[in-house]
Scaffold this motif. Sequence first.
Motif, PDB file in Angstrom:
ATOM      1  N   GLU A  17       0.845  -1.188   0.000  1.00 45.59           N
ATOM      2  CA  GLU A  17       0.000   0.000   0.000  1.00 45.59           C
ATOM      3  C   GLU A  17       0.881   1.238   0.000  1.00 45.59           C
ATOM      4  O   GLU A  17       1.943   1.254   0.606  1.00 45.59           O
ATOM      5  CB  GLU A  17      -0.898   0.027   1.237  1.00 45.59           C
ATOM      6  CG  GLU A  17      -1.896  -1.089   1.284  1.00 45.59           C
ATOM      7  CD  GLU A  17      -2.720  -1.080   2.545  1.00 45.59           C
ATOM      8  OE1 GLU A  17      -3.857  -1.587   2.483  1.00 45.59           O
ATOM      9  OE2 GLU A  17      -2.257  -0.583   3.587  1.00 45.59           O
ATOM     10  N   SER A  57      -1.916  -1.200  -3.946  1.00 39.43           N
ATOM     11  CA  SER A  57      -3.109  -0.366  -3.926  1.00 39.43           C
ATOM     12  C   SER A  57      -2.842   0.973  -3.245  1.00 39.43           C
ATOM     13  O   SER A  57      -1.967   1.096  -2.397  1.00 39.43           O
ATOM     14  CB  SER A  57      -4.262  -1.089  -3.220  1.00 39.43           C
ATOM     15  OG  SER A  57      -3.910  -1.391  -1.892  1.00 39.43           O
ATOM     16  N   ILE A  59      -3.773   4.051  -0.848  1.00 41.33           N
ATOM     17  CA  ILE A  59      -4.472   4.279   0.411  1.00 41.33           C
ATOM     18  C   ILE A  59      -4.324   5.764   0.753  1.00 41.33           C
ATOM     19  O   ILE A  59      -3.273   6.356   0.498  1.00 41.33           O
ATOM     20  CB  ILE A  59      -3.923   3.360   1.525  1.00 41.33           C
ATOM     21  CG1 ILE A  59      -4.758   3.469   2.781  1.00 41.33           C
ATOM     22  CG2 ILE A  59      -2.467   3.631   1.794  1.00 41.33           C
ATOM     23  CD1 ILE A  59      -4.505   2.351   3.773  1.00 41.33           C
ATOM     24  N   ASN A  64      -2.587   6.160   6.476  1.00 44.28           N
ATOM     25  CA  ASN A  64      -1.252   5.586   6.271  1.00 44.28           C
ATOM     26  C   ASN A  64      -0.229   6.169   7.247  1.00 44.28           C
ATOM     27  O   ASN A  64       0.966   6.117   7.013  1.00 44.28           O
ATOM     28  CB  ASN A  64      -0.812   5.843   4.824  1.00 44.28           C
ATOM     29  CG  ASN A  64       0.230   4.871   4.351  1.00 44.28           C
ATOM     30  OD1 ASN A  64       0.358   3.772   4.881  1.00 44.28           O
ATOM     31  ND2 ASN A  64       0.985   5.266   3.363  1.00 44.28           N
TER      32      ASN A  64
END
Length: 102
Positions: A17, A57, A59, A64
């Motif tokens: 991510e 992907s 985020i 995060n």
Amino acid sequence: MASFFSREAGIHEVIVEGDCSSIVTTISAQDDDFSALGHILDGINASMAGFRSCSCSHIRRTANRVAHEIASFAQSAFGDHFWMEKLPACFDLFLARDASHL
């Protein structure tokens, strides 16, 4: 380094991510990149190919924060640090806040 460690630890399925949508898009496309960072992105794609399953992907940055805190810790830490399955308690608050933004 992380991809090598993951394979050595027997991890075969990985989710990567990131909060920079242009980087995530470029990595997900798995095309050659001729930008100044192209060689780094090509290396990431080559590392990802070594897993049975590996997805990348985007985020939101608000979800995060724990990644940024771990990176800050790594910059000031001496030696290598590895955690399996559970982060140290000092990251729990950031993890909980990230989970609330998903």
